[in-house]
Design a protein around this motif. Structure first.
Motif, short mmCIF file in Angstrom:
data_model
loop_
_atom_site.label_atom_id
_atom_site.label_comp_id
_atom_site.label_asym_id
_atom_site.label_seq_id
_atom_site.Cartn_x
_atom_site.Cartn_y
_atom_site.Cartn_z
N UNK A 188 -9.20 18.98 -14.07
CA UNK A 188 -8.39 20.65 -13.95
C UNK A 188 -8.63 21.30 -13.12
N UNK A 189 -9.17 20.87 -12.21
CA UNK A 189 -8.97 21.67 -10.48
C UNK A 189 -7.35 21.56 -9.92
N UNK A 190 -7.48 20.14 -10.23
CA UNK A 190 -5.94 20.18 -9.83
C UNK A 190 -4.77 20.62 -10.57
N UNK A 191 -4.77 21.18 -11.58
CA UNK A 191 -4.20 21.22 -12.81
C UNK A 191 -4.16 22.86 -12.39
N UNK A 192 -5.45 23.80 -11.81
CA UNK A 192 -5.12 24.78 -11.28
C UNK A 192 -5.19 24.88 -9.87
N UNK A 193 -4.64 23.93 -9.27
CA UNK A 193 -3.94 24.45 -7.54
C UNK A 193 -5.14 24.08 -6.69
N UNK A 194 -6.50 24.07 -6.83
CA UNK A 194 -7.27 23.19 -6.22
C UNK A 194 -7.75 22.21 -5.35
N UNK A 195 -6.74 21.60 -6.12
CA UNK A 195 -7.25 19.67 -5.49
C UNK A 195 -5.25 19.20 -5.24
N UNK A 196 -5.21 18.29 -4.41
CA UNK A 196 -3.93 17.93 -3.98
C UNK A 196 -3.15 17.61 -5.73
N UNK A 197 -2.32 17.55 -5.70
CA UNK A 197 -1.54 17.04 -7.42
C UNK A 197 -1.68 15.80 -7.70
N UNK A 198 -1.60 15.10 -6.55
CA UNK A 198 -1.52 13.91 -6.87
C UNK A 198 -2.43 13.63 -7.88
N UNK A 199 -4.02 13.68 -8.04
CA UNK A 199 -5.12 13.85 -8.92
C UNK A 199 -4.80 14.57 -9.96
N UNK A 200 -4.20 14.59 -10.17
CA UNK A 200 -3.89 15.48 -12.08
C UNK A 200 -2.54 14.75 -12.36
N UNK A 201 -2.84 13.59 -12.24
CA UNK A 201 -1.18 12.92 -12.31
C UNK A 201 -1.88 11.62 -13.25
N UNK A 202 -1.18 10.97 -13.91
CA UNK A 202 -1.61 9.56 -14.62
C UNK A 202 -0.53 8.68 -14.93
N UNK A 203 -1.01 7.30 -14.66
CA UNK A 203 -0.54 6.26 -15.20
C UNK A 203 0.89 6.09 -16.20
N UNK A 204 1.85 5.67 -15.43
CA UNK A 204 2.97 5.95 -16.53
C UNK A 204 2.77 5.27 -18.17
N UNK A 205 2.60 3.54 -17.55
CA UNK A 205 2.42 3.38 -18.94
C UNK A 205 1.11 3.21 -19.24
N UNK A 206 -0.11 2.63 -18.45
CA UNK A 206 -1.28 2.74 -18.97
C UNK A 206 -2.08 3.99 -19.74
N UNK A 207 -1.16 5.24 -19.37
CA UNK A 207 -2.11 7.01 -19.51
C UNK A 207 -3.41 6.86 -19.41
N UNK A 208 -3.71 6.42 -17.87
CA UNK A 208 -4.98 6.67 -17.66
C UNK A 208 -5.30 7.29 -16.57
N UNK A 209 -6.50 8.42 -15.81
CA UNK A 209 -6.14 9.21 -14.83
C UNK A 209 -6.49 8.57 -13.19
N UNK A 210 -5.68 7.55 -12.89
CA UNK A 210 -6.03 6.19 -12.31
C UNK A 210 -6.51 6.72 -11.05
N UNK A 211 -4.89 7.59 -10.63
CA UNK A 211 -5.36 8.64 -9.08
C UNK A 211 -6.92 9.09 -8.98
#
Length: 486
Positions: free
Chosen positions: A331-354
């Motif tokens: 949520x912090x990444x969604x609001x621009x308070x954390x690096x973008x990479x931390x708001x991403x999900x794995x393309x196959x597993x659909x888990x917030x792996x970063x």
């Protein structure tokens, strides 16, 4: 106001603008009352009740005063949760303290919370639970003596790595493990409670004679005892992290709190009474793993069951902590308070792996450098600093914005008591026994200023950071979430 503006833009009818790479995460409202109660209780009952009793007793000096601390901790957790329940019905967004601080005090304090939470608080909580898992998992291999620290730390590190793999691979597997292990921890506590009641019925009450003798009255000692007790209640605010997923949050949130926390408080008090029925206070203090010592005394040849149950319980709790750990980060990444990479999900597993990998790395550093008690003390200091800030935000909304729609209202005296308690818990150890570690923690929190102004306020993002993000995306096989994965 910021709050109203946010509520307008995030209304259910707002569209998802995929052309700009932005997304509005729509979470299904699937968490009902029973799920809400089990989420709070299942997270609260972790390692603390099996590890903290000896430390509460150590700082308080007598059985009766330590039981009073356990009861007071339960009451404080209840008051805190009821205050959060009102906040959850005013600001109906997931994210807990982060989103409440953001909506009431603005971007800067919210960034400091996210920065501290993601780098220190969450990893510290996970490290402490995994250390207690390790303590219990290897205790049967070292009967009659304390386990070597190196073995404990290696086992805790292995636990974190296993959790990382499970949570990065499959969400359903992680939730199934959480449910199975919650049943194990309730069974372990019930065995201890019943065993204690049998001992009391047989007349083993020597620990409760002159129960207030040797009570410590120091302001700092009481504060540190509270830290150790409140660690066992940590998780009372967990439902506020998933507000967007609750069915009828205005009803479910307060009701779940009113059922779960008194239930856990009663269990904790009965378990502590059981420990003291089986052991003298000096035996409790000398035990590295209280529940295992209790098992040796009461269950005899079946004592291994307690070690197994507690290890399963703490593993399940660490899995729950790890599972929800990415939420503030996301949520912090969604609001621009954390690096973008931390708001991403794995393309196959659909888990917030970063986010999970980052939490895992920080937790491993905590395990190498700290012990269970030192981690709990500094975790509690930071946690209550931000709990106090969140509660003061509620008081501000109650006084300055009474017109905001709220379906549940907590009497104003309750958040005032919680705010006073949080001020006490933050200041007492500093005044009574100032430690250089506390100074380092405060310094760390305010070091966030160095990052906030260039990166968040003025959005000065160096080109190389974008390249690093791109390479990490390719390496980790992650992408920005563009729709609800469900």
């Amino acid at each position: 106001s910021t709050m109203r503006k946010r509520e307008t833009t995030d209304s259910p009818h707002s569209s998802t603008d995929l052309s700009e790479g932005k997304e509005k995460l729509r979470l299904k409202q699937e968490v009902g009352l029973i799920s809400g109660v089990s989420l709070i209780a299942g997270t609260m009952i972790g390692s603390g009740i099996f590890m903290s009793p000896e430390w509460v007793l150590h700082h308080m000096g007598s059985p009766a005063s330590s039981l009073l601390i356990w009861a007071a901790c339960g009451l404080l957790a209840m008051f805190g949760a009821l205050s959060y329940a009102e906040l959850g019905t005013i600001i109906k967004e997931s994210g807990g303290e982060y989103i409440y601080i953001l909506r009431t005090f603005g971007s800067f304090p919210a960034f400091l919370f996210a920065y501290t939470s993601v780098i220190l608080v969450r990893p510290a909580g996970l490290a402490a639970v995994c250390l207690s898992f390790a303590e219990y998992a290897i205790a049967p291999f070292y009967p009659g003596c304390s386990s070597p620290q190196v073995v404990i730390k290696c086992t805790a590190a292995a636990c974190i790595l296993l959790l990382t793999i499970i949570n990065c691979l499959n969400v359903r597997l992680a939730t199934s493990i959480m449910n199975i292990f919650t049943a194990a921890k309730l069974l372990a506590l019930l065995v201890i409670v019943v065993g204690g009641l049998v001992l009391l019925a047989k007349g083993q009450t020597q620990s409760f004679q002159n129960a207030f003798q040797n009570t410590t009255a120091g302001i700092g000692a009481v504060g540190v005892a509270f830290y150790q007790g409140l660690w066992s209640y940590d998780g009372w605010n967990n439902l506020n992290y998933v507000t967007e997923e609750l069915k009828k949050p205005e009803v479910t949130l307060p009701r779940a709190v009113m059922i779960a926390i008194p239930l856990v408080t009663c269990l904790y008090l009965l378990v502590n009474v059981s420990y003291l029925a089986a052991m003298t206070p000096s035996e409790v203090l000398s035990s590295g793993a209280v529940a295992v010592t209790w098992g040796d005394k009461v269950l005899g040849s079946w004592a291994w069951l307690i070690s197994l149950s507690v290890a399963l319980s703490t593993f399940g709790s660490s899995n729950g902590t790890f599972f929800s750990g990415g939420r503030v980060c996301y949520i912090a990444a969604r609001e621009g308070h954390m690096p973008d990479i931390l708001s991403m999900a794995h393309v196959r597993c659909l888990t917030p792996s970063p986010a999970l990998l980052f939490t895992s790395a920080m937790s491993l550093i905590m395990i190498i450098s700290g012990s269970f008690t030192s981690i709990v003390n500094f975790f509690s200091f930071i946690a209550w600093l931000f709990y106090g800030m969140t509660i003061s935000g509620l008081l501000y909304l109650k006084i300055k914005k009474p017109e905001l729609p709220r379906s549940y209202k907590v009497p104003i005296i309750i958040p005032i008591i919680v705010l006073m308690a949080s001020v006490y818990l933050v200041l007492a150890p500093i005044i009574d026994q100032p430690q250089i570690e506390i100074f380092y923690i405060v310094l760390f929190i305010f070091s966030g200023i160095i990052l906030y102004f260039p990166l968040v306020r003025f959005k000065c993002h160096p080109r190389f950071l974008q390249r690093v993000t791109l390479h990490l995306q390719l390496f980790l096989e992650v992408a920005p979430t563009t729709r609800d994965a469900n």
